[in-house]
Enzyme design. Structure first.
Site, mmCIF file in Angstrom:
data_model
loop_
_atom_site.group_PDB
_atom_site.id
_atom_site.type_symbol
_atom_site.label_atom_id
_atom_site.label_comp_id
_atom_site.label_asym_id
_atom_site.label_seq_id
_atom_site.Cartn_x
_atom_site.Cartn_y
_atom_site.Cartn_z
ATOM 1 N N GLU A 166 35.359 27.919 25.408
ATOM 2 C CA GLU A 166 35.368 26.676 26.193
ATOM 3 C C GLU A 166 35.314 25.469 25.264
ATOM 4 O O GLU A 166 34.770 25.535 24.164
ATOM 5 C CB GLU A 166 34.134 26.637 27.107
ATOM 6 C CG GLU A 166 34.384 27.172 28.514
ATOM 7 C CD GLU A 166 35.091 26.158 29.416
ATOM 8 O OE1 GLU A 166 35.783 25.260 28.898
ATOM 9 O OE2 GLU A 166 34.949 26.277 30.633
ATOM 10 N N ASP B 45 29.244 21.123 30.707
ATOM 11 C CA ASP B 45 28.525 19.916 31.132
ATOM 12 C C ASP B 45 27.417 20.334 32.093
ATOM 13 O O ASP B 45 26.318 20.699 31.680
ATOM 14 C CB ASP B 45 29.540 18.952 31.759
ATOM 15 C CG ASP B 45 28.952 17.597 32.105
ATOM 16 O OD1 ASP B 45 27.730 17.424 31.973
ATOM 17 O OD2 ASP B 45 29.706 16.700 32.505
#
Ligand code: XMP
Ligand code: MG
Length: 192
Positions: free
Chosen positions: A103, A107
């Site tokens: 990735e 978040d």
């Protein structure tokens, strides 16, 4: 593309190209050790993970296959909702494979949580995550939204600000920057 091509759109370089490559080399040493003697399938999440996938894969000595998934998170504005739609699914069958999800950024972790639930239902031998960047919300264990996803390999923990570059975009721009930076406010808040 580099900082000079951005004019006054760039507020600051947060992580420069050399720092990214040095950290990926460190992570590659860990990953090589952890997967010694195993076949590894890297699963990149499009489009943001393109750069980290390309550089991490080349830093590894372990033989890898690479596959790609594209997902879209339904959300309001810049917040992700955790409700995810598969735009492009994997070509590979994950049954009994050692899978490492690659990735760009975690978040809230909602997108990744969904992805891990989805991929683990396909019967992999193992399932881990490597992310270049992680924001503070994803580090908080036991938040109101539940346990954040377990991320085994983290490049950098960064402050909770919007970043671009090295795969990350703002309105599809700036992905091709070799560094991670923050944008000047006038770019995404015109008039404010
Ligand atoms: P969650 O909150 O589900 O979101 O972990 C992860 C996805 O949100 C996008 N994202 C960003 N994209 N700069 C970006 O260009 C950022 O600072 C940023 N923060 C989150 C990204 O698509 C990521 O996969
Ligand atoms: Mg992404």
């Amino acid at each position: 593309m580099d900082a000079n091509d951005m004019g006054d759109d760039l507020a600051a370089v947060l992580i420069d190209a050399d720092q990214i490559q040095a950290r990926l080399a460190e992570l590659a040493i860990e990953i090589d050790a952890d997967y010694a003697g195993k076949d590894l399938l890297l699963v990149g999440v499009l489009k943001g993970a393109v750069m980290v996938m390309a550089d991490l894969a080349r830093a590894l000595h372990t033989a890898v296959e690479m596959d790609w998934m594209a997902v879209s998170s339904y959300g309001s504005g810049t917040r992700s909702s955790g409700v995810v739609r598969i735009i492009k699914d994997l070509d590979a069958d994950l049954t009994d494979r050692h899978v490492l999800v690659v990735e760009d950024i975690v978040d809230s972790g909602l997108t990744l949580s969904w992805l891990l639930r989805n991929l683990s239902s396909r019967g992999p031998a193992s399932l881990e995550v490597c992310t270049l960047l992680r924001k503070p919300e994803a580090q908080q264990a036991g938040s109101s939204k539940g346990e954040p996803p377990r991320v085994r390999y983290v490049g950098f923990d960064i402050p909770p600000e919007f970043v671009v570059g090295y795969g990350l975009d703002y309105a599809e721009k700036y992905r091709s920057l070799p560094f991670v930076g923050s944008l000047a406010r006038h770019v995404y808040r015109p008039g404010k």
